[in-house]
Design an enzyme around this catalytic site. Structure first.
Site, PDB file in Angstrom:
ATOM      1  N   VAL A  30       0.823  -1.215   0.000  1.00 26.85           N
ATOM      2  CA  VAL A  30       0.000   0.000   0.000  1.00 26.85           C
ATOM      3  C   VAL A  30       0.858   1.267   0.000  1.00 26.85           C
ATOM      4  CG1 VAL A  30      -2.133  -0.933   0.956  1.00 26.85           C
ATOM      5  CG2 VAL A  30      -0.270  -0.296   2.508  1.00 26.85           C
ATOM      6  N   CYS A  31       2.098   1.070  -0.429  1.00 28.22           N
ATOM      7  CA  CYS A  31       3.052   2.184  -0.459  1.00 28.22           C
ATOM      8  C   CYS A  31       2.988   2.908  -1.801  1.00 28.22           C
ATOM      9  CB  CYS A  31       4.441   1.605  -0.267  1.00 28.22           C
ATOM     10  SG  CYS A  31       5.722   2.754  -0.693  1.00 28.22           S
TER      11      CYS A  31
END
Ligand SMILES: NC(=O)C1=CN([C@@H]2O[C@H](COP(=O)(O)OP(=O)(O)OC[C@H]3O[C@@H](n4cnc5c(N)ncnc54)[C@H](OP(=O)(O)O)[C@@H]3O)[C@@H](O)[C@H]2O)C=CC1
Ligand SMILES: Nc1nc2c(ncn2[C@@H]2O[C@H](COP(=O)(O)O)[C@@H](O)[C@H]2O)c(=O)[nH]1
Length: 327
Positions: free
Chosen positions: A174-175
């Site tokens: 989720v970066c």
């Protein structure tokens, strides 16, 4: 830098098996004064761990790191864990109030076994100052500092007193750091791990980018003592976070610690939110990880985790995004 690769670009080469059953293979890993069932720790993120999961993991001898996003609960959490004879493993940031928090713990003789300094860009004076502050006031706590992505950073944090460093800037599911800033180890996390591990004199925790259980073995091969994982632990029955139903299927939310959802504002956002398929119980995943890692050890031709460190490998292909979509 030469020889840049990521998890999906590497295959480990088997060596002659020395066990009659995979159950003979020992997956335990030691960090500081404690030995845990697996070299794996769920990420210290709000949709991955909460107090119930932390307690369950500690009771069952798995390593855990509690997140730092409900800071006012941390003192009571440490007390509660230690009253049950369980390890207390918390996270801190580097802002002003965290200095007083550490001093407060010391004055009350509340000494967490593990403290993780959880910052996006850990190669900084702010982290060095916090390591020194913790070591001054809570010298018995094992300090994990990060995140970093270079040998220089590992050496500087170790020299400041860190007991372990955490490697991984931008490889997370989720970066969006790699997209928004152009920096990080996203797409070459495994090579960065190897680069950092060569410089390290203390344990390294590989953080982010693990997409399969085989990636745990690959992390160990390239120098990790422990592997921090978010996405594979998201979506369990026990996982914190909203559950939604779509077309008759259940999903759970997983969001970045630097996402708008975590921060409550659109400022310096470097994380996104996604929904992952509902996965059943956390213990089922932990059991499967253990079995897969036992199998990895058997392919490495040994009976303990260390056997994986010595195996040969081949580079089979190259890829930038590690299978992730940008948004
Ligand atoms: N592993 C990874 O790749 C990444 C992880 N994260 C996660 O997101 C969460 C929030 O991280 P973070 O923003 O560091 O924590 P905080 O929001 O607590 O920020 C900590 C302090 O560091 C400053 N800071 C943050 N980033 C930088 C930077 N690039 N350069 C200089 N100063 C900086 C902040 O000030 P200011 O905000 O004013 O700049 C603030 O004073 C953490 O849980 C972290 O692990 C976030 C991004 C990448
Ligand atoms: N760049 C960002 N990285 C983040 C954020 N929140 C967490 N993280 C990092 O990701 C790993 C987990 O990675 P995964 O691939 O296993 O899912 C976690 O431990 C952090 O280091 C964020 O908002 N931005």
């Amino acid at each position: 830098m030469e020889n840049v690769f990521d998890y999906e670009d590497i295959q480990l080469i088997p060596a002659k098996c020395v066990v009659d059953s995979r159950s003979e293979c020992d997956t335990t890993a030691t960090l500081g004064n404690h030995t845990f069932r697996l070299p794996v720790v769920p990420a210290n993120m709000q949709t991955i761990i909460d107090e119930n999961i932390a307690t369950y993991l500690a009771e069952n001898n798995y390593f855990y790191v509690m997140h730092r996003f409900e800071p006012e609960t941390r003192e009571a959490f440490i007390k509660k864990m230690q009253e049950q004879n369980l390890i207390a493993s918390i996270s801190v940031g580097v802002k002003e109030e965290e200095y007083a928090f550490v001093e407060g713990l010391a004055s009350k003789a509340l000494i967490p076994e593990f403290i993780t300094i959880d910052i996006a860009h850990g190669h900084s004076n702010a982290v060095i100052r916090m390591i020194q502050h913790i070591k001054k006031h809570l010298p018995e706590s094992f300090v994990i500092a990060g995140n970093v992505g270079t040998p220089e950073a590992v050496r500087e944090l170790e020299n400041a007193g860190a007991d372990a460093t955490k490697v991984g800037i931008g490889p997370g599911k989720v970066c969006i750091t790699k997209i928004k800033t152009g920096f990080g180890t996203g797409g070459w996390q495994l090579a960065a791990l190897r680069w950092c591990a060569k410089a390290a004199s203390k344990p390294i925790i590989a953080d982010g980018g693990i997409r399969t259980h085989g990636d745990i073995a690959k992390s160990v091969r390239f120098g990790a003592s422990m592997v921090m994982i978010g996405s594979l632990f998201a979506g369990h029955e026990e996982s914190p976070g909203e559950t939604v139903e779509k077309d008759g299927k259940l999903y759970k939310e997983y969001f970045g610690s630097a996402s708008e959802f975590q921060k409550g504002e659109k400022r310096n956002v470097e994380g996104k939110k996604m929904f992952v398929e509902h996965k059943g119980s956390l213990q089922d995943t932990l059991t499967e990880m253990e079995q897969d890692l036992q199998s990895s050890i058997s392919y490495a031709g040994g009976t303990k985790l260390e056997a994986i460190r010595n195996v040969d490998y081949v580079v089979v292909k190259n890829s930038i995004f590690n299978g992730d979509k940008v948004y």
